[in-house]
Write a protein that holds these residues in place. Structure first.
Motif: not given
Length: 415
Positions: A350-366
């Motif tokens: 909501d606060d960082v990604l721009g309205k036209d930006d797209d996440i094309i990869q997301f890998e999270y390690t808890k």
């Protein structure tokens, strides 16, 4: 002083006439409008083996005596020269041992076997053309089989010179600039030899990949330079060391050498496919890409770009697109430390990604018992200028990150 006689190129064209295609010299309207000049494409991607290399390879092999030919021939190649040698072996009915680096695209290996059939054996060795060359020379000496050099042989250069002859015969216009790829230098040396003989005012502009500037560095230092490390992506033009003959000829004939970033060449490959339905390989894209660096000088001029080959493996297209997007500043990768609490990812979206930006990869390690957890995040922007705003928002939210695009070792490891 090394030189190639125009009479030899004329003779070579007669020898090659039954074997090769006289490839078209096509006016390209889109490129002409883009650069406000007349751009013609010499379509060696339409050659019988989809590259110019058949010219020099066949001439060199055909010129061997019958007794020597019967021993078979040896060559080293990253792909296109190998196809030319394979086709020539099949056509002349002789055996060929073809050494190729292990990094050669599968499509080129398959084509070599297709053109050579039972007359050739493909031997994969080393990571670069120079590795394959070393092994091939050793084999050639041990077996007393002639080595067919991809560029550093007068006959190979003369064969490539027939491209220059065709260009000058295919237009009545005065050609102001000819842009030609340089790897080992045979294409530039041969094409330049003919064109400069009949049109001394035509400028020959060599084009090398930024990650393998062997000819440019050699001419700058007035001696052949052996590059320790090269970027192998533009496989048809990535050599560590140019030829002795081609070095001497290019010093005399080439007016300038432009270095093209590999990512920018990838953009050209995509544009040529989307806009013109032309499939070109990275080495073949270099001359067209170089027009951007000469846009002021070529206005109103007649310009030829030699498309040296079209042997592009479809499996590479995703990599080509990726490299293009990164070069154009549209795709960025980060390692971001997210707080290990509910809602952290939602805040980022909501606060960082721009309205036209797209996440094309997301890998999270808890990580257990840790306040923060690292995530690999790939973001694609719609416009290059959106990057600064993205970085500003990361700073405003006090988000800790590492930008992988700017760390070559980390990028190669993770992406």
């Amino acid at each position: 002083m090394q030189s190639i006689q125009i009479q030899d190129i004329i003779h070579a064209s007669r020898v090659l006439n039954p074997v090769i295609e006289t490839t078209p010299l096509q006016y390209n309207e889109l490129l002409s409008q883009m650069y406000d000049c007349n751009v013609y494409l010499k379509r060696e991607d339409l050659q019988v083996v989809r590259s110019f290399k058949i010219r020099g390879a066949y001439l060199a092999i055909q010129s061997l005596s019958k007794e020597v030919r019967e021993r078979g021939v040896v060559c080293a190649s990253a792909g296109n020269h190998a196809q030319g040698v394979a086709y020539s072996c099949n056509r002349l009915g002789i055996q060929g041992k073809i050494f190729m680096p292990s990094t050669t695209p599968k499509q080129k290996i398959s084509q070599v076997k297709l053109f050579g059939k039972e007359f050739v054996e493909v031997i994969m060795t080393g990571d670069t053309y120079d590795d394959a060359y070393t092994t091939a020379i050793q084999y050639s000496n041990e077996k007393e089989m002639p080595f067919i050099h991809p560029f550093d042989d007068p006959l190979t250069v003369i064969g490539q010179g027939t491209i220059g002859m065709e260009i000058m015969n295919q237009t009545s216009e005065n050609i102001d600039h000819v842009f030609v790829t340089i790897g080992g230098g045979g294409l530039a040396a041969g094409t330049g030899s003919y064109i400069k003989s009949v049109s001394p005012d035509t400028k020959i502009i060599g084009v090398e990949p930024e990650g393998a500037p062997a000819m440019k560095r050699s001419i700058e230092q007035d001696e052949i330079v052996n590059l320790e490390n090269i970027n192998k992506f533009v496989d048809g033009a990535a050599v560590q060391k140019v030829g002795r003959i081609t070095f001497e000829l290019c010093k005399q004939l080439v007016d300038d050498i432009v270095l093209v970033p590999e990512g920018k060449a990838c953009t050209t490959i995509l544009q040529m496919y989307n806009n013109n339905a032309i499939v070109i390989e990275p080495a073949g894209a270099l001359p067209i890409t170089a027009l951007d660096f000469y846009k002021d000088e070529i206005k109103g001029k007649n310009v030829v770009c030699v498309i040296s080959g079209g042997n592009n493996d479809i499996d590479r297209m995703q990599d080509i697109k990726e490299r293009s997007l990164i070069y154009e500043g549209l795709r960025h990768y980060f390692i971001i430390n997210f707080p290990q609490r509910s809602g952290a990812l939602r805040e980022f979206l909501d606060d960082v990604l721009g309205k036209d930006d797209d996440i094309i990869q997301f890998e999270y390690t808890k990580k257990n018992n840790r306040e923060n957890g690292p995530a690999l995040v790939g973001i694609e922007l719609k416009h290059r200028e959106d990057y600064d705003a993205l970085i500003e928002r990361l700073a405003e939210k006090d988000i800790k990150y590492i930008e992988i695009n700017k760390d070559e070792k980390l990028f190669n490891l993770l992406i």
